[in-house]
Scaffold this active site. Structure first.
Site, PDB file in Angstrom:
ATOM      1  N   GLN A  14      -4.897  -1.946   9.577  1.00  0.00           N
ATOM      2  CA  GLN A  14      -4.656  -3.222   8.916  1.00  0.00           C
ATOM      3  C   GLN A  14      -5.208  -4.368   9.776  1.00  0.00           C
ATOM      4  O   GLN A  14      -4.885  -4.475  10.952  1.00  0.00           O
ATOM      5  CB  GLN A  14      -3.155  -3.410   8.653  1.00  0.00           C
ATOM      6  CG  GLN A  14      -2.812  -4.668   7.885  1.00  0.00           C
ATOM      7  CD  GLN A  14      -3.404  -4.697   6.472  1.00  0.00           C
ATOM      8  OE1 GLN A  14      -3.347  -3.708   5.752  1.00  0.00           O
ATOM      9  NE2 GLN A  14      -3.996  -5.818   6.097  1.00  0.00           N
ATOM     10  N   ASP A  73     -11.267   2.658   3.985  1.00  0.00           N
ATOM     11  CA  ASP A  73     -11.609   1.252   3.746  1.00  0.00           C
ATOM     12  C   ASP A  73     -13.127   1.068   3.654  1.00  0.00           C
ATOM     13  O   ASP A  73     -13.604   0.012   3.244  1.00  0.00           O
ATOM     14  CB  ASP A  73     -11.083   0.371   4.896  1.00  0.00           C
ATOM     15  CG  ASP A  73      -9.769  -0.325   4.552  1.00  0.00           C
ATOM     16  OD1 ASP A  73      -9.469  -0.456   3.346  1.00  0.00           O
ATOM     17  OD2 ASP A  73      -9.061  -0.744   5.480  1.00  0.00           O
ATOM     18  N   LYS A  99       0.840  -1.205   0.000  1.00  0.00           N
ATOM     19  CA  LYS A  99       0.000   0.000   0.000  1.00  0.00           C
ATOM     20  C   LYS A  99       0.875   1.256   0.000  1.00  0.00           C
ATOM     21  O   LYS A  99       0.593   2.229  -0.705  1.00  0.00           O
ATOM     22  CB  LYS A  99      -0.953  -0.011   1.205  1.00  0.00           C
ATOM     23  CG  LYS A  99      -2.118  -0.988   1.017  1.00  0.00           C
ATOM     24  CD  LYS A  99      -2.894  -1.253   2.292  1.00  0.00           C
ATOM     25  CE  LYS A  99      -3.863  -2.419   2.063  1.00  0.00           C
ATOM     26  NZ  LYS A  99      -4.534  -2.872   3.285  1.00  0.00           N
TER      27      LYS A  99
END
Ligand code: NAP
Length: 292
Positions: A99, A122, A55
């Site tokens: 994460q 997200d 990422k």
């Protein structure tokens, strides 16, 4: 010559990256600054380290700023919430992700729902899930957004088509089913899961079959209608005697299903590259909102 049957996720993701990089360059030129994505990484889980590193790399490749907040495996919920609170309030950070998975002693739901929904790139907070359900603009979860972009950019007709989604997870199956059935996208969607009866009867009705079940090469040619479009979300490393020691397959038996499908995503190189680029898309959106 390119094989028109193959939906090339790598190529489509590269095109999207170029589009995003051009917008980032404009933002920098006009003085508002580059979008900034942060990631919270708790512990040393190998897969998580790899995902966060890719990422970061993707961010830099389009001119975005990326930073990682590393916390020890032994961090308490309070430690993580402190970092979340800092990120929620730091105007320099446009968007961030936590994460997953988090260590077992941490309440994942509590942490995720503490993310400021304006920075939730997200799309995991209840607020963004609610907007998605209403068909309103929001941060859409990365893999479902990537799947829909793949279909659109491959000129696959979606409106009015019967899409069968195998899998109902919160990150792939359920959101992609909801998003595809909203007004404006207009598919007719059937969701299947592990308790579905007559699975093959249903999958054989699909104009578009989306497979996100986490079972290597489960979908065989006799489960697919002739001419269907097949999107394979699965990723599995299979050990072998190659130099790398493994090869990667999806949830679909590619060689078999290729023969009956009109279009199909390969694994690797299909849905995978789209997931990260979708996160960049959401970060750009967050930066545009934040830097207004
Ligand atoms: P998950 O959370 O394990 O969910 C799997 C879903 O599939 C569940 O809803 C399960 O049903 C259903 N299922 C399992 N076996 C089935 C069967 N035989 N027939 C119909 N439904 C079945 O998986 P996930 O997180 O959605 O991930 C799925 C796969 O995609 C994994 O291989 C994962 O690594 C991969 N993935 C790839 C990306 C990417 O960027 N390409 C992103 C995310 C995930 P129940 O609900 O009844 O248990």
């Amino acid at each position: 010559m390119a094989d028109n049957k193959i939906i090339d996720g790598k190529l489509i993701a590269e095109t999207m990256k170029k589009e995003i990089a051009a917008e980032v360059a404009n933002m920098i030129d006009s003085g508002v600054g580059a979008p900034h994505l942060a990631a919270v990484l708790v512990g040393e889980d190998g897969a998580s380290l790899t995902y966060v590193a890719s990422k970061e790399k993707a961010c830099r490749s389009v001119g975005m700023i990326s930073s990682v907040y590393r916390l020890s495996e032994k961090s308490t919920e309070e430690d993580i919430l402190k970092t979340i609170d800092f990120l929620n309030n730091d105007p320099e950070i446009d968007g961030y992700i936590v994460q997953l998975p988090l260590p077992k002693h941490i309440n994942e739901t509590k942490i995720i729902q503490s993310i400021n929904h304006d920075k939730d790139v997200d799309g995991f907070t209840l607020y963004n899930i609610g907007l998605m359900q209403l068909g309103e603009p929001c941060y859409q979860p990365a893999t479902p957004f990537g799947i829909i972009e793949l279909l659109k950019r491959s000129n696959v007709e979606i409106a009015g088509k019967h899409i069968v989604v195998m899998g109902r997870s919160n990150i792939v199956g359920t959101p992609v089913s909801v998003m595809l059935s909203r007004k404006g996208i207009d598919a007719t969607v059937t969701i299947c899961h592990s308790k579905t009866q007559n699975l093959k009867e249903l999958t054989r009705q699909a104009d578009i079959l989306i497979v996100a079940i986490g079972d290597p090469q489960f979908v065989k040619a006799d489960m697919v209608k002739e001419g269907a479009v097949v999107i394979d979300v699965g990723i599995h490393r299979i050990k072998d005697n190659s130099e790398k020691g493994y090869h990667v397959v999806g949830d679909v038996d590619y060689d078999e299903v290729y023969k009956v499908a009109s279009k199909i995503t390969p694994v690797p190189g299909g849905v995978g590259p789209m997931t990260i680029v979708s996160l960049l898309h959401n970060t750009l959106m967050a930066a545009k909102n934040n830097k207004k």
